[in-house]
Scaffold this motif. Structure first.
Motif: not given
Length: 415
Positions: A155-162, A165-167, A177-182, A186-189
């Motif tokens: 996955h590209s960084a742009a895809a992970l950011d999108r 953003a949906r979350l 507790a939260g979520w972020h791009v790792d 290569n995933s949203v955690v």
């Protein structure tokens, strides 16, 4: 708001100024010095709303000089912290900082070279190199030539950011507790509180999150909380574009100067987060206010010593006599001491007279308004105004704290 007027005593003119607030610049703007009216007159009364101070070009601190090429990689304090918190030797700490600086420079170029295949990057402490994730293996050689290591990902960084953003559009239960791009995964955690992981609300949120993109679940021992800390005497707070200082913690909030804000005004803490609301405020006539605090903040029976002395515990509010030593804590000039010069004085600011004030030989400046006056371990009052400054000396007045407590039915927080 710096306030100015004239005040003429029976025995002749005497300069005085009230310590109002310090005005903060708008985003991207500059701070302008407000020139007091009638400055050519010797009897100048400025409101020491030592809440927010007006700073300007003439009195602004000079910009820092650029570091020389031979300057050390970091200050001794930073190196000490790296040794303490990361377990590094002094030499390894300096090497680590140099490697991180070099990696940062490489990352900027590597990101441009990777283009749409860029999948994120991270610093690897073991190799002391930047690692760049790529969705296109054909870009690896070009990125490696820049001095980076590479990893091929899906996955590209742009895809992970999108996906992230949906979350952000979802409402999460308390067990999340939260979520972020790792980029390393290569995933949203999505981080969940361990004890809440299997609750229906958390499971439903995770399931919904996975429909929006690649999601990995991590666990935390407890839910996050703010570190806004307690209301400490002398610490800064902000109302609009004005900075003032906390006087004393009371149960439910703190007391400060009335000219720092009107009833109903919102208050931000030293870190910019929402802190509380002015529940009552009186100025002129009086110069006191009560601010209630929000959750995430708590009251502390402490006045800051700002490193000049150990922080002071507040154990009561017994009134010090004239001639007694007294000290003041404020967010601009920090910790200064003097003596009590007089009581029950009426001070005639440009906005009107303020009664029952106590006069001291302690200096103060804009931004110190509302700050703590303390004698030994006994709370005395909140800074109102005065004249002079902490370079050449001066005098200040404070509103006695016991009057404020009685007016609003408050209880001082004591140790």
């Amino acid at each position: 708001m710096d306030l100015s007027s004239q005040c003429r005593y029976r025995n002749g003119p005497r300069p005085v100024r009230t310590l109002s607030g310090v005005r903060l610049p708008p985003p991207g703007g500059s701070v302008k010095r407000i020139i007091p009216l009638g400055s050519s007159l010797t009897a100048l009364l400025l409101t020491l709303g030592l809440g927010a101070t007006h700073t300007g070009t003439a009195n602004a601190a000079p910009p820092p000089e650029p570091a020389s090429a031979s300057a050390p990689a970091a200050s001794a304090g930073l190196l000490d912290a790296l040794q303490r918190d990361l377990g590094l030797t002094p030499a390894r700490a300096e090497e680590r900082l140099r490697a991180e600086k070099a990696a940062t420079a490489v990352e900027k170029t590597a990101r441009r070279t990777a283009g749409g295949s860029y999948g994120g990057s991270w610093f690897d402490p073991a190799s002391e190199r930047i690692v760049v994730a790529l969705t296109d293996p054909a870009k690896e050689d070009r990125v490696r030539a820049l001095g980076a290591d590479t990893r091929v990902v899906r996955h590209s960084a742009a895809a992970l950011d999108r996906a992230k953003a949906r979350l952000d559009t979802l409402t999460a239960p308390e067990g999340v507790a939260g979520w972020h791009v790792d980029p390393r995964r290569n995933s949203v955690v999505v981080t969940v509180v361990r004890a809440e992981r299997d609750t229906p609300a958390v499971r439903a949120f995770v399931a919904k999150a996975r429909t929006n993109g690649p999601v990995t679940v991590a666990e935390a021992a407890t839910a996050p909380r703010t570190y806004a800390a307690g209301t400490v005497g002398g610490d800064p707070y902000y109302t609009g574009n004005v900075r003032c200082s906390i006087g004393f913690s009371v149960h439910g909030g703190f007391v400060t100067a009335g000219h720092c804000g009107p009833a109903g005004a919102a208050v931000r803490g030293w870190d910019g987060s929402a802190m509380g609301t002015f529940q009552g405020s009186s100025f002129p006539g009086n110069d006191y206010a009560y601010v209630s605090i929000h959750s995430g903040w708590w009251t502390v029976p402490v006045v800051l010593g700002w490193g000049a002395i150990p922080d002071r515990l507040v154990r009561g509010s017994a009134e010090a006599p004239v001639g007694a030593s007294i000290c003041r804590s404020g967010s601009t000039t920090k910790w200064h001491c003097g003596t009590v010069l007089g009581k029950n004085e009426t001070v005639n600011y440009s906005q009107g007279a303020v009664h029952q004030m106590t006069k001291t030989s302690v200096c103060a400046q804009g931004g110190d308004s509302g700050g703590s006056f303390i004698s030994g371990d006994q709370a005395q009052g909140v800074t109102s105004g005065g004249w002079g400054n902490c370079s050449t000396g001066g005098q200040t007045w404070f509103q006695p704290v016991n009057e404020i407590l009685g007016r609003y039915g408050l209880t001082l927080h004591t140790a």
